[in-house]
Scaffold this motif. Sequence first.
Motif, PDB file in Angstrom:
ATOM      1  N   PHE A  79      99.501 113.586  30.507  1.00  0.00           N
ATOM      2  CA  PHE A  79      99.976 112.483  29.680  1.00  0.00           C
ATOM      3  C   PHE A  79      98.969 112.175  28.595  1.00  0.00           C
ATOM      4  O   PHE A  79      97.765 112.252  28.808  1.00  0.00           O
ATOM      5  CB  PHE A  79     100.186 111.229  30.548  1.00  0.00           C
ATOM      6  N   ALA A  80      99.468 111.800  27.440  1.00  0.00           N
ATOM      7  CA  ALA A  80      98.589 111.410  26.348  1.00  0.00           C
ATOM      8  C   ALA A  80      97.875 110.111  26.713  1.00  0.00           C
ATOM      9  O   ALA A  80      98.407 109.276  27.431  1.00  0.00           O
ATOM     10  CB  ALA A  80      99.401 111.208  25.070  1.00  0.00           C
ATOM     11  N   GLN A  81      96.654 109.954  26.221  1.00  0.00           N
ATOM     12  CA  GLN A  81      95.875 108.760  26.522  1.00  0.00           C
ATOM     13  C   GLN A  81      95.950 107.772  25.369  1.00  0.00           C
ATOM     14  O   GLN A  81      95.983 108.155  24.208  1.00  0.00           O
ATOM     15  CB  GLN A  81      94.406 109.131  26.769  1.00  0.00           C
ATOM     16  N   LYS A  82      95.971 106.507  25.709  1.00  0.00           N
ATOM     17  CA  LYS A  82      95.996 105.444  24.715  1.00  0.00           C
ATOM     18  C   LYS A  82      94.612 104.820  24.704  1.00  0.00           C
ATOM     19  O   LYS A  82      94.214 104.149  25.655  1.00  0.00           O
ATOM     20  CB  LYS A  82      97.056 104.406  25.083  1.00  0.00           C
ATOM     21  N   ASP A  83      93.864 105.067  23.646  1.00  0.00           N
ATOM     22  CA  ASP A  83      92.515 104.520  23.537  1.00  0.00           C
ATOM     23  C   ASP A  83      92.570 103.229  22.748  1.00  0.00           C
ATOM     24  O   ASP A  83      93.277 103.112  21.759  1.00  0.00           O
ATOM     25  CB  ASP A  83      91.585 105.510  22.850  1.00  0.00           C
ATOM     26  N   GLY A  84      91.806 102.264  23.181  1.00  0.00           N
ATOM     27  CA  GLY A  84      91.790 100.987  22.486  1.00  0.00           C
ATOM     28  C   GLY A  84      90.762 100.051  23.074  1.00  0.00           C
ATOM     29  O   GLY A  84      89.943 100.419  23.916  1.00  0.00           O
ATOM     30  N   ILE A  85      90.822  98.835  22.617  1.00  0.00           N
ATOM     31  CA  ILE A  85      89.899  97.812  23.070  1.00  0.00           C
ATOM     32  C   ILE A  85      90.716  96.693  23.703  1.00  0.00           C
ATOM     33  O   ILE A  85      91.723  96.267  23.160  1.00  0.00           O
ATOM     34  CB  ILE A  85      89.063  97.278  21.892  1.00  0.00           C
ATOM     35  N   VAL A  86      90.243  96.229  24.856  1.00  0.00           N
ATOM     36  CA  VAL A  86      90.920  95.129  25.543  1.00  0.00           C
ATOM     37  C   VAL A  86      89.907  94.023  25.814  1.00  0.00           C
ATOM     38  O   VAL A  86      88.707  94.247  25.869  1.00  0.00           O
ATOM     39  CB  VAL A  86      91.560  95.581  26.873  1.00  0.00           C
ATOM     40  N   PHE A  87      90.412  92.816  25.972  1.00  0.00           N
ATOM     41  CA  PHE A  87      89.574  91.661  26.285  1.00  0.00           C
ATOM     42  C   PHE A  87      89.603  91.422  27.782  1.00  0.00           C
ATOM     43  O   PHE A  87      90.659  91.191  28.359  1.00  0.00           O
ATOM     44  CB  PHE A  87      90.082  90.422  25.530  1.00  0.00           C
ATOM     45  N   ASN A  88      88.430  91.481  28.413  1.00  0.00           N
ATOM     46  CA  ASN A  88      88.319  91.231  29.842  1.00  0.00           C
ATOM     47  C   ASN A  88      88.171  89.729  30.053  1.00  0.00           C
ATOM     48  O   ASN A  88      87.208  89.110  29.599  1.00  0.00           O
ATOM     49  CB  ASN A  88      87.115  91.976  30.414  1.00  0.00           C
ATOM     50  N   LYS A  89      89.139  89.126  30.748  1.00  0.00           N
ATOM     51  CA  LYS A  89      89.134  87.670  30.928  1.00  0.00           C
ATOM     52  C   LYS A  89      88.032  87.205  31.877  1.00  0.00           C
ATOM     53  O   LYS A  89      87.537  86.094  31.751  1.00  0.00           O
ATOM     54  CB  LYS A  89      90.490  87.206  31.456  1.00  0.00           C
ATOM     55  N   LYS A  90      87.647  88.051  32.826  1.00  0.00           N
ATOM     56  CA  LYS A  90      86.614  87.644  33.788  1.00  0.00           C
ATOM     57  C   LYS A  90      85.231  87.603  33.141  1.00  0.00           C
ATOM     58  O   LYS A  90      84.481  86.659  33.321  1.00  0.00           O
ATOM     59  CB  LYS A  90      86.608  88.590  34.980  1.00  0.00           C
ATOM     60  N   THR A  91      84.892  88.671  32.390  1.00  0.00           N
ATOM     61  CA  THR A  91      83.567  88.731  31.774  1.00  0.00           C
ATOM     62  C   THR A  91      83.563  88.172  30.354  1.00  0.00           C
ATOM     63  O   THR A  91      82.504  87.993  29.775  1.00  0.00           O
ATOM     64  CB  THR A  91      83.064  90.176  31.734  1.00  0.00           C
ATOM     65  N   LYS A  92      84.743  87.931  29.796  1.00  0.00           N
ATOM     66  CA  LYS A  92      84.911  87.426  28.427  1.00  0.00           C
ATOM     67  C   LYS A  92      84.224  88.331  27.411  1.00  0.00           C
ATOM     68  O   LYS A  92      83.560  87.864  26.492  1.00  0.00           O
ATOM     69  CB  LYS A  92      84.405  85.993  28.314  1.00  0.00           C
ATOM     70  N   GLU A  93      84.414  89.639  27.600  1.00  0.00           N
ATOM     71  CA  GLU A  93      83.853  90.634  26.684  1.00  0.00           C
ATOM     72  C   GLU A  93      84.925  91.650  26.331  1.00  0.00           C
ATOM     73  O   GLU A  93      85.900  91.832  27.058  1.00  0.00           O
ATOM     74  CB  GLU A  93      82.672  91.354  27.344  1.00  0.00           C
ATOM     75  N   LEU A  94      84.714  92.322  25.206  1.00  0.00           N
ATOM     76  CA  LEU A  94      85.603  93.411  24.810  1.00  0.00           C
ATOM     77  C   LEU A  94      85.150  94.688  25.498  1.00  0.00           C
ATOM     78  O   LEU A  94      83.954  94.980  25.577  1.00  0.00           O
ATOM     79  CB  LEU A  94      85.578  93.600  23.294  1.00  0.00           C
TER      80      LEU A  94
END
Length: 72
Positions: free
Chosen positions: A44-59
């Motif tokens: 499967f193709a991979q989807k690369d990106g940036i997400v916001f982690n709510k627990k650590t409050k970091e990207l």
Amino acid sequence: MDLLSKIILIVVLGIVSIWCLRKLIFACYEFNDLRHAKRYPENFAQKDGIVFNKKTKELEESSRSILPSERL
């Protein structure tokens, strides 16, 4: 009048049951894709990106499989 209401009820219930059946079939296809993506992620193709982690409050970086049902 009683016959007309029964016919309308049968038609409405038929439409609702067809809609539910279509949803169930599509959910089974998605579940099968998820299982296959977990076993063989290289297919499967991979989807690369940036997400916001709510627990650590970091990207954070994110890479997950793009499933065939998401390509629509």
